[in-house]
Design a protein around this motif. Structure first.
Motif, short mmCIF file in Angstrom:
data_model
loop_
_atom_site.label_atom_id
_atom_site.label_comp_id
_atom_site.label_asym_id
_atom_site.label_seq_id
_atom_site.Cartn_x
_atom_site.Cartn_y
_atom_site.Cartn_z
N ASN A 210 10.00 4.55 32.27
CA ASN A 210 9.12 5.07 31.22
C ASN A 210 8.50 3.90 30.46
O ASN A 210 8.96 3.55 29.37
CB ASN A 210 9.93 5.99 30.31
CG ASN A 210 10.64 7.06 31.12
OD1 ASN A 210 10.01 7.88 31.75
ND2 ASN A 210 11.96 7.03 31.11
N LYS A 211 7.46 3.33 31.04
CA LYS A 211 6.85 2.11 30.49
C LYS A 211 6.22 2.34 29.10
O LYS A 211 6.27 1.48 28.25
CB LYS A 211 5.83 1.56 31.47
CG LYS A 211 6.48 0.98 32.72
CD LYS A 211 5.46 0.56 33.75
CE LYS A 211 6.04 -0.08 34.97
NZ LYS A 211 7.19 0.50 35.58
N THR A 212 5.68 3.52 28.88
CA THR A 212 5.08 3.81 27.58
C THR A 212 6.16 3.86 26.50
O THR A 212 5.97 3.33 25.41
CB THR A 212 4.31 5.15 27.63
OG1 THR A 212 3.35 5.09 28.69
CG2 THR A 212 3.60 5.43 26.32
N LEU A 213 7.28 4.47 26.81
CA LEU A 213 8.39 4.52 25.87
C LEU A 213 8.91 3.11 25.59
O LEU A 213 9.19 2.75 24.45
CB LEU A 213 9.50 5.41 26.45
CG LEU A 213 10.63 5.83 25.54
CD1 LEU A 213 10.12 6.52 24.29
CD2 LEU A 213 11.59 6.75 26.30
N MET A 214 8.97 2.29 26.64
CA MET A 214 9.41 0.90 26.48
C MET A 214 8.44 0.15 25.57
O MET A 214 8.87 -0.59 24.68
CB MET A 214 9.48 0.22 27.85
CG MET A 214 9.97 -1.21 27.83
SD MET A 214 11.76 -1.27 27.64
CE MET A 214 11.87 -2.20 26.13
#
Length: 191
Positions: A46-50
């Motif tokens: 979950n790159k956006t969450l990261m």
């Protein structure tokens, strides 16, 4: 949270007991268990969450989360964390115990300090040679910790701290980032 596969059944589960914390999430370890324990490579699902966590200063994309946890547990003298994977459905579980390790010394151990196998095979590393060995380890793993260097080279914490301080004062190595989440940079080669 950033490594959870939200398309699999059973969400994130956190179980808190008096002496233990268990964190489970759906999904397997994308970098593989061995690489995850080594650190240095991150592949969040979950790159956006990261990115959101990075923006508020509580995360980074360095693959240092699990090695940091292991470091804290070792420093506290707690049993090493246990990472388990199960499949169909894929699930990752991290068990963290808070109880101090019990050590029972035998009469021989009390008389003579225990030497590791590595220490028994070779003479202790001295001065400049220690620094060269530390540099080799940093080249291989820029996020290596002092505890890992101690174990790898069979040195005391005081020796490692002294040598690394001297390497920094000589502008051979530098620290980028924080002590907990940073990495070592080799500024110039030590001849």
């Amino acid at each position: 949270m950033v490594n959870t596969d939200y398309f699999l059944p059973c969400g994130v589960v956190i179980k808190k007991e008096d002496d233990k914390l268990v964190i489970e999430n759906p999904g397997s370890i994308r970098t593989g268990k061995k690489q995850m324990l080594r650190g240095g490579i991150s592949d969040p699902r979950n790159k956006t969450l990261m990115k959101m966590f990075n923006m508020i200063g509580i995360g980074e994309r360095a693959g240092s989360g699990i090695p940091d946890i292991y470091q804290v547990w070792e420093n506290e003298g707690w049993p090493m964390p246990v990472v388990e994977e199960s499949y169909n459905p894929d699930r990752t579980r991290l068990s963290l115990e808070f109880a101090k390790k019990q050590t029972i010394k035998t009469s021989e151990e009390e008389k003579e300090p225990k030497r590791s196998q590595k220490g028994a095979e070779k003479e202790p590393i001295k001065g400049a040679e220690r620094k060269k060995e530390i540099l080799k380890l940093i080249k291989v793993n820029s996020t290596i910790t002092q505890v890992e260097i101690m174990k790898e080279l069979d040195l005391t914490r005081k020796q490692v701290q002294k040598d690394m301080k001297e390497l920094q004062e000589m502008h051979i190595i530098a620290r980028e980032g924080t002590n907990r989440r940073g990495r070592w940079i080799i500024v110039k080669e030590n001849k």
